[in-house]
Motif scaffolding. Structure first.
Motif, mmCIF file in Angstrom:
data_model
loop_
_atom_site.group_PDB
_atom_site.id
_atom_site.type_symbol
_atom_site.label_atom_id
_atom_site.label_comp_id
_atom_site.label_asym_id
_atom_site.label_seq_id
_atom_site.Cartn_x
_atom_site.Cartn_y
_atom_site.Cartn_z
ATOM 1 N N ALA A 160 -19.090 -9.717 -0.367
ATOM 2 C CA ALA A 160 -19.373 -9.981 -1.203
ATOM 3 C C ALA A 160 -18.998 -9.291 -2.839
ATOM 4 C CB ALA A 160 -20.051 -11.304 -2.167
ATOM 5 N N GLY A 161 -19.748 -8.432 -2.238
ATOM 6 C CA GLY A 161 -19.489 -6.937 -3.624
ATOM 7 C C GLY A 161 -18.020 -6.360 -3.349
ATOM 8 N N LEU A 162 -17.371 -5.862 -1.899
ATOM 9 C CA LEU A 162 -17.012 -5.538 -1.568
ATOM 10 C C LEU A 162 -15.737 -6.049 -1.948
ATOM 11 C CD1 LEU A 162 -18.427 -4.269 2.267
ATOM 12 C CD2 LEU A 162 -18.467 -3.050 0.026
ATOM 13 N N ALA A 163 -15.582 -7.149 -1.768
ATOM 14 C CA ALA A 163 -13.846 -7.546 -2.317
ATOM 15 C C ALA A 163 -14.477 -9.616 -2.530
ATOM 16 C CB ALA A 163 -13.377 -8.174 -0.522
ATOM 17 N N LEU A 164 -14.556 -9.258 -3.891
ATOM 18 C CA LEU A 164 -14.575 -10.207 -4.588
ATOM 19 C C LEU A 164 -12.375 -11.038 -5.149
ATOM 20 C CD1 LEU A 164 -16.580 -12.363 -6.340
ATOM 21 C CD2 LEU A 164 -15.484 -11.609 -8.284
ATOM 22 N N PRO A 165 -13.006 -12.469 -4.069
ATOM 23 C CA PRO A 165 -11.374 -13.518 -3.734
ATOM 24 C C PRO A 165 -11.248 -14.274 -5.127
ATOM 25 C CG PRO A 165 -13.292 -14.321 -2.104
ATOM 26 C CD PRO A 165 -13.942 -13.337 -2.680
ATOM 27 N N SER A 166 -9.726 -14.513 -5.313
ATOM 28 C CA SER A 166 -9.264 -15.109 -6.446
ATOM 29 C C SER A 166 -9.066 -16.133 -5.766
ATOM 30 C CB SER A 166 -8.147 -14.239 -7.322
ATOM 31 O OG SER A 166 -7.945 -13.721 -7.062
ATOM 32 N N PHE A 167 -9.844 -17.513 -5.307
ATOM 33 C CA PHE A 167 -9.095 -18.610 -4.648
ATOM 34 C C PHE A 167 -7.957 -19.511 -5.507
ATOM 35 C CE2 PHE A 167 -12.868 -17.913 -3.260
ATOM 36 C CZ PHE A 167 -12.701 -18.669 -1.697
ATOM 37 N N VAL A 168 -7.181 -19.569 -5.472
ATOM 38 C CA VAL A 168 -6.918 -20.910 -6.510
ATOM 39 C C VAL A 168 -6.505 -22.135 -6.770
ATOM 40 C CG1 VAL A 168 -4.122 -22.299 -6.566
ATOM 41 C CG2 VAL A 168 -4.775 -19.784 -5.304
ATOM 42 N N HIS A 169 -7.647 -21.993 -7.177
ATOM 43 C CA HIS A 169 -7.470 -23.654 -8.298
ATOM 44 C C HIS A 169 -6.350 -24.818 -8.388
ATOM 45 C CE1 HIS A 169 -12.047 -22.368 -7.614
ATOM 46 N NE2 HIS A 169 -12.145 -20.962 -8.799
ATOM 47 N N ALA A 182 -4.646 -21.128 0.420
ATOM 48 C CA ALA A 182 -2.996 -21.038 0.858
ATOM 49 C C ALA A 182 -2.415 -22.899 0.559
ATOM 50 C CB ALA A 182 -2.973 -21.231 2.596
ATOM 51 N N GLY A 183 -2.470 -23.534 -0.838
ATOM 52 C CA GLY A 183 -2.878 -25.091 -0.580
ATOM 53 C C GLY A 183 -3.033 -26.065 0.116
ATOM 54 N N LYS A 184 -4.620 -25.654 1.071
ATOM 55 C CA LYS A 184 -5.641 -26.037 1.458
ATOM 56 C C LYS A 184 -7.266 -26.017 1.316
ATOM 57 C CE LYS A 184 -1.755 -26.490 4.114
ATOM 58 N NZ LYS A 184 -1.291 -27.730 4.573
ATOM 59 N N ARG A 185 -7.291 -27.321 1.005
ATOM 60 C CA ARG A 185 -8.741 -27.764 0.303
ATOM 61 C C ARG A 185 -9.802 -27.266 1.916
ATOM 62 N NH1 ARG A 185 -10.803 -32.571 -3.043
ATOM 63 N NH2 ARG A 185 -9.128 -32.749 -3.635
ATOM 64 N N LEU A 186 -10.117 -25.795 1.935
ATOM 65 C CA LEU A 186 -10.801 -25.718 2.766
ATOM 66 C C LEU A 186 -12.448 -25.690 2.398
ATOM 67 C CD1 LEU A 186 -9.964 -23.708 5.402
ATOM 68 C CD2 LEU A 186 -10.926 -22.165 3.686
ATOM 69 N N PHE A 187 -13.326 -25.905 3.704
ATOM 70 C CA PHE A 187 -14.687 -26.438 4.541
ATOM 71 C C PHE A 187 -15.296 -25.925 4.709
ATOM 72 C CE2 PHE A 187 -12.867 -30.268 1.601
ATOM 73 C CZ PHE A 187 -13.026 -30.002 1.151
ATOM 74 N N GLU A 188 -16.197 -25.295 4.508
ATOM 75 C CA GLU A 188 -17.505 -24.999 5.710
ATOM 76 C C GLU A 188 -18.118 -25.906 6.752
ATOM 77 O OE1 GLU A 188 -19.719 -20.169 5.886
ATOM 78 O OE2 GLU A 188 -20.657 -21.977 5.544
ATOM 79 N N THR A 189 -18.120 -25.910 8.136
ATOM 80 C CA THR A 189 -19.199 -26.502 8.873
ATOM 81 C C THR A 189 -20.071 -25.442 9.783
ATOM 82 O OG1 THR A 189 -18.404 -28.681 8.418
ATOM 83 C CG2 THR A 189 -19.710 -28.657 10.143
ATOM 84 N N ASP A 230 -4.892 -12.786 -2.312
ATOM 85 C CA ASP A 230 -3.679 -12.279 -3.120
ATOM 86 C C ASP A 230 -2.458 -12.663 -2.792
ATOM 87 O OD1 ASP A 230 -5.415 -10.981 -4.512
ATOM 88 O OD2 ASP A 230 -5.800 -8.982 -3.213
ATOM 89 N N ASP A 231 -2.138 -12.928 -1.714
ATOM 90 C CA ASP A 231 -0.723 -13.243 -0.740
ATOM 91 C C ASP A 231 -1.719 -14.707 -0.919
ATOM 92 O OD1 ASP A 231 0.747 -14.323 0.324
ATOM 93 O OD2 ASP A 231 1.593 -12.978 1.715
ATOM 94 N N GLU A 232 -1.442 -15.185 -1.682
ATOM 95 C CA GLU A 232 -1.749 -17.185 -1.616
ATOM 96 C C GLU A 232 -1.010 -18.057 -0.422
ATOM 97 O OE1 GLU A 232 -0.570 -18.517 -5.521
ATOM 98 O OE2 GLU A 232 -1.545 -17.590 -7.059
#
Length: 243
Positions: A12-21, A135-142, A197-199
């Motif tokens: 996480a310290g190497l690459a902090l993403p910029s999420f679209v809200h 990318a316009g999707k509400r992404l979840f992790e399971t 960065d590329d939405e």
């Protein structure tokens, strides 16, 4: 030995993403049904039927409509279980829309999204209670705790809901330990990071470290490890390995 938590914060310290809200319209959270009701709705059409105990569920809003969904899990054995999603019907009952053979340790669906801050605005002026979108999707992790003879693994599945169906966008091993005849013990540790960065075509970076362990102590053997990086791009509704 690396732990999953240490590896997560290192990456996480190497690459902090910029999420679209983006705010999604939703109705007020409905009353929570009782477990017997949820089990009845699942068992009306499920392949793997549910029976108490070892059953858990929660209400969640997974998509862009106003209705809430139910996310549920059944743990059968150490490595066997089932994950369910139920969608609300017009009469306010629910029907099963997704069933996966995932043995889920927890239902903390948005744990991975560390960029979705819950701080006071004085600490973070961009803080938001909205769900993050990729990318316009509400992404979840399971996470699926799977395995077999001599193998135990935790595998992450990233997914989203599209037109009432579960779409799996990516999966990868977070931790896997395996033994082989002769007494050797091997372990794979993995984690991922999203770059948006590329939405339209965000990237998913996936690191894995494979190492041989001392079968007596479980400690990594010196000179017996290697790390690999794979890059995926979001194309055709899923993350695919980049050339």
């Amino acid at each position: 030995m690396w732990t999953r938590r240490l590896l997560f914060f290192a990456l996480a310290g190497l690459a902090l993403p910029s999420f679209v809200h983006a705010a999604a319209p939703q109705s007020a959270k409905p009353a929570t049904p009782n477990p017997e009701q949820v089990i009845g709705w699942i068992n009306a059409s499920a392949k793997n039927l549910v029976a108490l105990p070892n059953f858990d569920f929660q209400l969640s809003n997974l998509d862009d409509d106003a209705d809430w969904e139910i996310v549920a899990k059944q743990n059968s054995t150490v490595h066997l279980g089932t994950f369910y999603i139920l969608d609300q019907k017009a009469d306010r009952t629910y029907s099963l829309v997704a069933e996966k053979p995932w043995n889920v340790p927890h239902l903390q669906l948005e744990r991975w999204d560390f960029s979705s801050e819950r701080n006071h605005p004085q600490l973070d002026p961009h803080a938001s209670d909205d769900s993050a979108e990729v990318a316009g999707k509400r992404l979840f992790e399971t996470v699926d705790h799977t395995g077999g003879t001599g193998i135990s693994a935790y595998e992450a599945h990233l997914w989203y809901m599209e037109k009432g169906k579960l779409v799996e966008a990516w999966s990868g091993v977070l931790k896997q330990t395996s033994s082989v005849p002769g007494g050797q013990l091997f372990q794979t540790l993995g984690n991922y990071q999203l770059l948006t960065d590329d939405e339209q075509h965000p990237a998913l970076y996936y690191w894995t470290t494979e190492q041989e362990l001392d079968p007596d102590t479980g400690s990594p053997l010196s000179g017996k490890s290697s790390t690999k990086l794979q890059v995926y791009r979001f194309e055709n509704e899923a993350f695919t390995l980049a050339p």
